[in-house]
Design an enzyme around this catalytic site. Sequence first.
Site, short mmCIF file in Angstrom:
data_model
loop_
_atom_site.label_atom_id
_atom_site.label_comp_id
_atom_site.label_asym_id
_atom_site.label_seq_id
_atom_site.Cartn_x
_atom_site.Cartn_y
_atom_site.Cartn_z
N HIS A 1 35.17 30.86 -7.84
CA HIS A 1 35.51 30.09 -6.66
C HIS A 1 36.81 30.61 -6.05
O HIS A 1 37.90 30.23 -6.48
CB HIS A 1 35.69 28.62 -7.02
CG HIS A 1 34.45 27.99 -7.60
ND1 HIS A 1 33.99 28.27 -8.86
CD2 HIS A 1 33.58 27.08 -7.08
CE1 HIS A 1 32.88 27.58 -9.10
NE2 HIS A 1 32.61 26.84 -8.05
N PRO B 1 34.62 18.72 -14.33
CA PRO B 1 34.00 17.50 -13.82
C PRO B 1 35.03 16.75 -12.96
O PRO B 1 36.06 16.30 -13.47
CB PRO B 1 33.65 16.72 -15.09
CG PRO B 1 33.64 17.77 -16.19
CD PRO B 1 34.70 18.74 -15.78
N LEU B 2 34.78 16.67 -11.68
CA LEU B 2 35.84 16.26 -10.74
C LEU B 2 36.34 14.84 -10.98
O LEU B 2 35.61 13.96 -11.43
CB LEU B 2 35.35 16.45 -9.31
CG LEU B 2 35.17 17.93 -8.92
CD1 LEU B 2 34.58 18.07 -7.52
CD2 LEU B 2 36.49 18.69 -9.01
N ASN C 1 42.27 20.72 2.18
CA ASN C 1 41.82 21.83 3.03
C ASN C 1 40.62 21.49 3.91
O ASN C 1 40.07 22.35 4.59
CB ASN C 1 41.51 23.07 2.16
CG ASN C 1 40.42 22.79 1.13
OD1 ASN C 1 39.51 21.98 1.35
ND2 ASN C 1 40.48 23.49 0.01
N HIS D 1 34.13 28.78 -0.68
CA HIS D 1 34.39 27.84 -1.78
C HIS D 1 34.00 28.39 -3.14
O HIS D 1 34.83 28.46 -4.04
CB HIS D 1 33.65 26.51 -1.55
CG HIS D 1 33.63 25.61 -2.74
ND1 HIS D 1 34.65 24.72 -3.00
CD2 HIS D 1 32.76 25.50 -3.78
CE1 HIS D 1 34.38 24.08 -4.14
NE2 HIS D 1 33.24 24.53 -4.62
N GLU E 1 36.54 1.15 -16.66
CA GLU E 1 36.13 1.80 -17.91
C GLU E 1 36.31 3.32 -17.85
O GLU E 1 36.75 3.94 -18.83
CB GLU E 1 34.67 1.49 -18.23
CG GLU E 1 34.37 0.01 -18.49
CD GLU E 1 34.14 -0.79 -17.21
OE1 GLU E 1 34.16 -0.18 -16.12
OE2 GLU E 1 33.94 -2.00 -17.30
N PHE F 1 28.63 -0.83 -21.39
CA PHE F 1 29.44 -0.20 -20.34
C PHE F 1 30.05 1.12 -20.79
O PHE F 1 30.76 1.77 -20.03
CB PHE F 1 30.48 -1.19 -19.82
CG PHE F 1 29.84 -2.44 -19.28
CD1 PHE F 1 28.63 -2.36 -18.60
CD2 PHE F 1 30.38 -3.69 -19.48
CE1 PHE F 1 27.99 -3.50 -18.13
CE2 PHE F 1 29.76 -4.84 -19.02
CZ PHE F 1 28.56 -4.74 -18.34
N HIS G 1 29.57 -5.90 -29.01
CA HIS G 1 28.36 -6.47 -28.40
C HIS G 1 27.28 -5.40 -28.39
O HIS G 1 26.84 -4.94 -27.35
CB HIS G 1 28.66 -6.99 -26.99
CG HIS G 1 29.66 -8.11 -26.96
ND1 HIS G 1 30.97 -7.95 -27.38
CD2 HIS G 1 29.56 -9.41 -26.60
CE1 HIS G 1 31.62 -9.10 -27.26
NE2 HIS G 1 30.79 -10.01 -26.80
N ASP H 1 23.69 -13.15 -22.08
CA ASP H 1 24.08 -12.31 -20.94
C ASP H 1 22.94 -11.41 -20.46
O ASP H 1 22.99 -10.88 -19.34
CB ASP H 1 25.32 -11.49 -21.28
CG ASP H 1 26.61 -12.27 -21.00
OD1 ASP H 1 26.55 -13.25 -20.22
OD2 ASP H 1 27.66 -11.91 -21.55
N HIS I 1 23.61 -6.52 -20.11
CA HIS I 1 24.71 -6.49 -21.07
C HIS I 1 24.25 -6.16 -22.48
O HIS I 1 25.04 -6.22 -23.41
CB HIS I 1 25.42 -7.86 -21.07
CG HIS I 1 26.29 -8.06 -19.87
ND1 HIS I 1 25.83 -7.95 -18.58
CD2 HIS I 1 27.62 -8.36 -19.75
CE1 HIS I 1 26.82 -8.19 -17.73
NE2 HIS I 1 27.91 -8.44 -18.41
#
Lengths: 640, 640
Positions: free
Chosen positions: B9, B98-99, B167, B242, B387, B413, B437, B445, B449
């Site tokens: 790049h 990984p952005l 940019n 790029h 998270e 999560f 959990h 839940d 969940h």
Amino acid sequence: MIEAAQSGHPGLPLGAAPLAYTLFTRHLKIDPENPEWFDRDRFVLSAGHGSAMLYSLLHLSGFNLSIADLKHFRQLNSRTPGHPEHGVVPGVDATTGPLGQGIGMAVGMAMAEAHLAAIFNQATQLVDHHTYVICGDGDLMEGVSHEAASLAGHLKLSKLIVLYDSNDVSLDGPADRALTDNVQKRFESYGWHYQRVADGNDLTAIDQAITRAERQATAPTLIEVKTVIGYGAPKQGTNQVHGSPLGAAGIIALRKALNWQEAEFTVPKLVTERFTKTLRQNGANKRQLWEQQRQELSPKAAQQFKRAITQELPADWINELPTYKLGQSESGRVTSQKMIQAIANKVPMFWGGSADLATSNKTDIAGSNSFTALTPEQRNICFGVREFAEATALNGIALHGGSHIFGGTFFTFSDYMRGAIRLAALQKLPVTYIFTHDSIAVGEDGPTHEPVEQLMSLRAMPNVSVIRPADPNEAVAAWKLALTVHDRPTVLVFTRQDLAVLKGAQQQVSGVSRGGYVLSVQQGTQPEGVLIASGSEVALALTAQQELLKLKHDVAVVSMPSFDRFDQQSRHYQEQVLPAHVRNRVSIEMGATLGWERYVGLDGVSMGIDSFGASGKATEVISKYGFSTKAVTTAYLKMW
Amino acid sequence: MIEAAQSGHPGLPLGAAPLAYTLFTRHLKIDPENPEWFDRDRFVLSAGHGSAMLYSLLHLSGFNLSIADLKHFRQLNSRTPGHPEHGVVPGVDATTGPLGQGIGMAVGMAMAEAHLAAIFNQATQLVDHHTYVICGDGDLMEGVSHEAASLAGHLKLSKLIVLYDSNDVSLDGPADRALTDNVQKRFESYGWHYQRVADGNDLTAIDQAITRAERQATAPTLIEVKTVIGYGAPKQGTNQVHGSPLGAAGIIALRKALNWQEAEFTVPKLVTERFTKTLRQNGANKRQLWEQQRQELSPKAAQQFKRAITQELPADWINELPTYKLGQSESGRVTSQKMIQAIANKVPMFWGGSADLATSNKTDIAGSNSFTALTPEQRNICFGVREFAEATALNGIALHGGSHIFGGTFFTFSDYMRGAIRLAALQKLPVTYIFTHDSIAVGEDGPTHEPVEQLMSLRAMPNVSVIRPADPNEAVAAWKLALTVHDRPTVLVFTRQDLAVLKGAQQQVSGVSRGGYVLSVQQGTQPEGVLIASGSEVALALTAQQELLKLKHDVAVVSMPSFDRFDQQSRHYQEQVLPAHVRNRVSIEMGATLGWERYVGLDGVSMGIDSFGASGKATEVISKYGFSTKAVTTAYLKMW
């Protein structure tokens, strides 16, 4: 409800009831007798733990949700589960609970509305509704709220109205222990219109704010409504009313504070009448007007509109799909591109996009431009580098209905989308994901960009169809399946590198729909062993088969593009493909081995990758990780 | 480099070189001869695709990275992989690509610096450094940038300075196709200090902006530097520079535009001297001063500081861990809470938090308060409902060094964190995740969940240790392992519901470290079959064992808390636990079955859950999904 269940979240329902009441009785355009009315307003309770409030409103609104249902709140097999579930509870437009995603789905709904309106509202206004959201602090802390709000602001989705139940309290305590954002400034930075209602019990102020928002024509609106969590309860304004029942004493105090004297689960006649006179009558009237408009459509327009709503594909959609012959070679992503084009030519309501990787994922529809605020009829969605918002928006577009939707990114970055893929699966949404760059064959970009465990991780998710085609013909078959499946999302996993057309794949392409099939049979009547592979590794299995034959080992080759589809076949079919007594089995896939034992068992061997990838030329990386004909034959022969 | 590799790049390196050069030569406090110097400034290239620029700077700075290394850019086994890899490339403080995650890790580094400074800077300033980031549009579009920036603003991490390479171009084209945020307003909404440099080639302006940022004492700073992507190349300012090499003609034009006449891979003497006189001499001097300060520490303080840096545990840390006897019962999350407390009492540099679920995950350290801007010495981190940022910050804290770090949320999560768990694994970071959990036993839940596929999905990820304890004694053992493992993250999966102490688990707790062990042997010399289970389902296996014995089926029970640990054992040990000839095997786990075939093979049965959960009382949900003693015995007997 929460007391009866001895489980639930009283905080939001008590604090946000006035704003929700105002929205339902003075604004929401729904007809509970026709819950699926296409042009209804959509409503998403992003703070899904406030389900008790939503179910109460749905009951009062006249949806098919009885007092008995409410009494069974959070009980097994009830129609009032702990969090709102689309498809289970009438009137619930989206399953929520995992925070932030409700906002993302609402953005998708508003995108769908804008797109469909641009296409269908010629002489009529058949698509013309709002999407309303109630969210809480938790939703706004989630990153997906940034991605989705930034996208919505960029797209100027003026029919999206978010009511922010701003109560300054989250599960663990005062929200300012972790949150001190200036919400106004934040949403204005996205190009949103912001309003604030200082008193969450001021119905007039809430009503006026919503009305102002509805008049906005150039931006989505966030209305911050200052509320008191658990309003009326002894511990109002604290986290102690967030997620646990108030208890008997709490209920007595609450009733006293609110001067509420009705028996439990009793709705005063006045309340029922209010909802009838407002929400129900308005909704019924508006729906009738809409039906009249629909009658006025020309036959052709009527058919198009019906087809959009029912998601029926035109009979000839399949006629001009690309075909491939032996000798040809093409990367999975390019075959996917050709399929997208072929489908787009025939199916006008087919659209999608990518997370700033359209040029790499090959997702653009040629002949169409970007879906923007000024050109909402266009079909290429620029999601930006916002994978999670993309996936939630895909869910919202699918929930809205009226179109066929797809979205792409690099396969490794499906990790960023996982929460939303799960909600697509749970809601049975026919979203198609295009995940390209599917293995270490990505090469130079290295381990951060090379999927390893993603394949098996998605195969483990319930109700997701994962297909990894072995050649261009399997890729065509995979795309066809994705478009014709209606009760689950489909993950299409495509290579970056070229794949040669395989002998047999064209004839036996129906095998893809069965998930696995014998691509190349053994010479004798029974195979001595089986080589099982998916995607780019199937070619390796075929060359290994030839080599093994030279060594007098007569094996079959099974192409296994989709575990989930194969597992749904009859025992009989499975036995034909993988005879139980044939235990010399080798699986070959450039991904995690865990899971392949389902097919190779304790006696077989799984060739795979249980470490991270590496940066280098693709061919060298593949070789380093031991994927060669020689390695396959060696692995097979070791079993002897 | 990019031309030599024919891959890479060029856009960011050409556009951002002046700002990176300014940062390195005028600000960055590093000593390349001591690349691991504890008080060095940290630098994170969040836009990891700009690796060519970073490697060039690391070479010029004097890190052990030669011209030969640069020539092997993006080649297999080189020290210059496609994206920056911590632990592979000297001087790379974090693996990026990984952005968005680079910003999150930098926030964690700044948190660690603030925490350690508050603890150790009594008479001295042994911990006193900045964390610098270079990020791009893509990073800022990612949701994790919102979560991390909001958290950083809340915590007033004034030593965090982000240089935004603005940019206006992303991979697919002009960034404003998808992005129209007002970045200033956005970051000010988070409480950040914002500056703008209009000309990305104005070294003085960049220098002054960084200096102003360094003087900020109350807020992190974002400096937006307007640059031209691919500056000097024929197609500068477009997405065509790029991510692909410029080509021979492009290079000629670039050289002409920049008036660059040196041979390829040649560094002018002037440049080397500049870096020597600035970065290298400054860094060496500052490190010497730091070493002197360190000499002045009291013996006790010196020992504490050394222990922090080396992550050595005090000898007695293990002395006061909770113990459990038959007859006791406790939920996994409560045992975890007691372990956290016991460890915290002995290990001062042990800290962590939760994503607004501390009261549910039981992660708070009693006797300590919240880590805030005013109380950075405190040990309970309130991550908010963020998270993903939490997980990236945990990575940053681990990368920084000096402490033992943990973080929790609900197990479902963990999906939101997956991208960051992967980077923890790839970087071999000893982060401990507390996921509570852990199954459908969550109950009311409901499916959003209730984890189903999360266990197997994380087991499929390379270099992650996943442990799901069966009882309090296994939970203690699991926590001990998490704290003593240094080369990978550990995922601890705990129940919400109580688990009775199991007979045998206490004595054979070493079995946990081996991943799987025979918890209850058969009566005879050889088992007729084996029941294999993890977590809360092990108790079920034990009762089923008794029932089967009554029916004259003599089986063993294997507790399998950790696949990855078991798979690392010798064949001999594995054979002891699961004898190859014993094929009557049943696995029992309330999660996806895919993967259990590794242990039950083609002839066994996997009892699990391959659909989503349900809302209801936990006992009823468990029963609905068929987890009972009767069901286990039936499954076993069916094999006959």
